[in-house]
Design a protein around this motif. Structure first.
Motif, PDB file in Angstrom:
ATOM      1  N   VAL A 145      11.875  -1.288   8.083  1.00 29.25           N
ATOM      2  CA  VAL A 145      11.460  -0.490   6.921  1.00 29.25           C
ATOM      3  C   VAL A 145      10.601  -1.275   5.950  1.00 29.25           C
ATOM      4  O   VAL A 145      10.111  -0.701   4.959  1.00 29.25           O
ATOM      5  CB  VAL A 145      12.697   0.075   6.181  1.00 29.25           C
ATOM      6  CG1 VAL A 145      13.548   0.911   7.120  1.00 29.25           C
ATOM      7  CG2 VAL A 145      13.529  -1.040   5.553  1.00 29.25           C
ATOM      8  N   PRO A 147       7.429  -2.493   5.879  1.00 24.33           N
ATOM      9  CA  PRO A 147       6.098  -1.983   5.495  1.00 24.33           C
ATOM     10  C   PRO A 147       6.178  -0.792   4.555  1.00 24.33           C
ATOM     11  O   PRO A 147       5.415  -0.708   3.580  1.00 24.33           O
ATOM     12  CB  PRO A 147       5.480  -1.592   6.850  1.00 24.33           C
ATOM     13  CG  PRO A 147       6.162  -2.474   7.848  1.00 24.33           C
ATOM     14  CD  PRO A 147       7.575  -2.590   7.347  1.00 24.33           C
ATOM     15  N   GLY A 148       7.099   0.130   4.829  1.00 27.74           N
ATOM     16  CA  GLY A 148       7.278   1.260   3.929  1.00 27.74           C
ATOM     17  C   GLY A 148       7.795   0.831   2.573  1.00 27.74           C
ATOM     18  O   GLY A 148       7.413   1.392   1.530  1.00 27.74           O
ATOM     19  N   ARG A 151       4.936  -0.459   0.492  1.00 23.71           N
ATOM     20  CA  ARG A 151       4.117   0.657  -0.004  1.00 23.71           C
ATOM     21  C   ARG A 151       4.813   1.372  -1.156  1.00 23.71           C
ATOM     22  O   ARG A 151       4.178   1.755  -2.151  1.00 23.71           O
ATOM     23  CB  ARG A 151       3.823   1.641   1.131  1.00 23.71           C
ATOM     24  CG  ARG A 151       2.813   1.131   2.152  1.00 23.71           C
ATOM     25  CD  ARG A 151       2.297   2.250   3.034  1.00 23.71           C
ATOM     26  NE  ARG A 151       3.355   2.823   3.868  1.00 23.71           N
ATOM     27  CZ  ARG A 151       3.668   2.391   5.081  1.00 23.71           C
ATOM     28  NH1 ARG A 151       3.012   1.358   5.607  1.00 23.71           N
ATOM     29  NH2 ARG A 151       4.629   2.961   5.779  1.00 23.71           N
ATOM     30  N   LEU A 152       6.127   1.570  -1.040  1.00 24.61           N
ATOM     31  CA  LEU A 152       6.865   2.228  -2.114  1.00 24.61           C
ATOM     32  C   LEU A 152       6.802   1.421  -3.408  1.00 24.61           C
ATOM     33  O   LEU A 152       6.632   1.982  -4.500  1.00 24.61           O
ATOM     34  CB  LEU A 152       8.324   2.438  -1.698  1.00 24.61           C
ATOM     35  CG  LEU A 152       8.600   3.570  -0.711  1.00 24.61           C
ATOM     36  CD1 LEU A 152      10.057   3.545  -0.274  1.00 24.61           C
ATOM     37  CD2 LEU A 152       8.260   4.928  -1.331  1.00 24.61           C
TER      38      LEU A 152
END
Length: 423
Positions: A145, A147-148, A151-152
């Motif tokens: 998780v 990379p997500g 971004r978040l």
């Protein structure tokens, strides 16, 4: 620091964390020589040491450092336009060597004992030893998780942290309300990802750039948060468990770990701002890099090594009872275990290095996803059930096989060109 340069503050924090983990685990049991023979007793720490457990609790730093490193990796992915398969293969393959060597050694030893007629004993001892794989299991999930998560953070800033903190607090409240510590294992999905978000924020400049009062405020807020949770809401008074307090705040985790991590990020920021670790002598920098490279190996092997070292000291104490108090003292075990770890891990590292598949010019994303899933499943099963390969223990057997198959598949995924050539 920015870009791809090494951050000495993060590296030193990880190195000190490993040393503290090794030394702390030598203190959990006391070996004594009495008229009845050798005894092994769990250590019940005196209450005056409880505050010190919070000062020396360093597990959050692993996840802060992970968030820092993953952010650099994700930024590089964006610059170079690499695929998800490249990301998973590059991160997953580094764990293959240490994980496969450790699990295989343990599987061989405990399986031989099981087939020799000691199935129950081998299974239970194996399961207890594999409890340390909670960290690897959680870390594998966070890698997926990451990379997500980056971004978040870049889009919403503090909001994802607040959501994770609320969810962690809700799990704690539920666990305490029904008096079920097992429910807190749900916080593996909230507490450590929250601390990982702190690491992302640290890389983005929080605490180490901007107003210095932010770092001081984080230290104060984190420390006050721990105090409020312990004294105001009845959280366990120590960060780690002892003989008389087996369930504390680390395993399974509580919101107090995240509060502690907030304070630690403030401390890291102040250290980095001071510039004391801005540059290191080449020899020290090289040694620090080597220690960080074998960190997973140290983590996996230090408990078996402590056990073997303690056993050797116990035999020496039996042979020389006069020297037993010195030989069986916690300080002797801590020093001896640390020296054995320092001697053994480089030798094991050579074997582990051969197990790490090369990262070729192209990766197979489908195989990388499959391999990562197999490694995560295998590590989870081994953590919960041990490493005994036996028809009577299908869970541990499946776990060991999943790790082996996942490692083989990751090798093919990491270098697609070689896989296609072999095919």
């Amino acid at each position: 620091m920015s870009g791809g340069a090494r951050n000495h503050v993060i590296d030193v924090a990880r190195a000190l964390s490993v040393l503290v983990v090794v030394v702390f685990h030598t203190l959990l049991y006391r070996i004594r020589l009495t008229d009845a023979g050798l005894t092994l007793e769990p250590w019940a720490a005196p209450t005056w040491l409880y505050p010190l457990t919070w000062v020396l609790m360093i597990m959050p730093l692993f996840f802060v450092a992970g968030g820092f490193a993953h952010t650099l990796t994700v930024d590089r992915m964006h610059r170079e336009g690499t695929s998800a398969g490249h990301y998973l293969a590059s991160r997953g393959r580094r764990l293959i060597g240490p994980l496969v060597v450790f699990v295989t050694f343990c599987a061989i030893g405990f399986s031989l004992a099981a087939w020799a007629g000691f199935l129950d004993a081998a299974s239970e001892l194996s399961r207890l030893l594999m409890q340390l794989l909670w960290f690897i299991t959680t870390y594998l999930g966070i890698v997926v998780v990451a990379p997500g998560a980056v971004r978040l953070h870049d889009r919403f800033g503090v909001a994802p942290m607040l959501v994770l903190a609320v969810l962690a607090a809700a799990v704690d409240a539920w666990s305490f309300a029904v008096d079920n510590d097992e429910l807190r294992y749900l916080n593996l999905m909230f507490v450590w990802p929250l601390v990982h978000q702190f690491g992302i924020a640290y890389q983005r400049g929080w605490w180490r750039r901007g107003p210095v009062w932010v770092a001081w405020a984080s230290i104060a807020a984190g420390a006050a948060g721990v105090a409020l949770l312990v004294f105001g809401f009845g959280y366990p008074p120590t960060s780690v468990g002892f003989a008389d307090l087996p369930i504390a705040n680390i395993q399974p985790p509580t919101l107090a770990m995240a509060s502690l991590a907030l304070a630690q990020c403030g401390v890291l920021g102040l250290v980095e701002r001071s510039g004391v670790l801005a540059s290191l002598p080449p020899a020290l920098e090289k040694g620090l890099g080597l220690l960080n490279a074998v960190m997973v190996s140290v983590y996996l092997w230090h408990i078996p090594i402590i056990g073997l070292t303690g056993g050797a000291l116990a035999l020496l104490a039996l042979a020389a009872p006069v020297a037993a108090p010195a030989l069986l003292s916690p300080a002797t075990l801590a020093v001896a275990s640390t020296l054995v770890v320092a001697a053994a891990v480089p030798l094991l590292g050579r074997l582990e290095l051969r197990m790490i598949p090369p990262l070729g010019p192209r990766q197979d994303t489908t195989l990388a996803v499959l391999a990562f899933g197999m490694l995560a499943l295998g590590t989870l099963l081994v953590w919960l059930t041990g490493t005994v390969v036996h028809p009577g223990r299908p869970g541990s057997t499946l776990g060991v096989l999943a790790i082996w198959v996942g490692a083989w598949t990751m090798g093919r995924a990491a270098d697609r060109s070689q896989a296609m050539t072999r095919d």
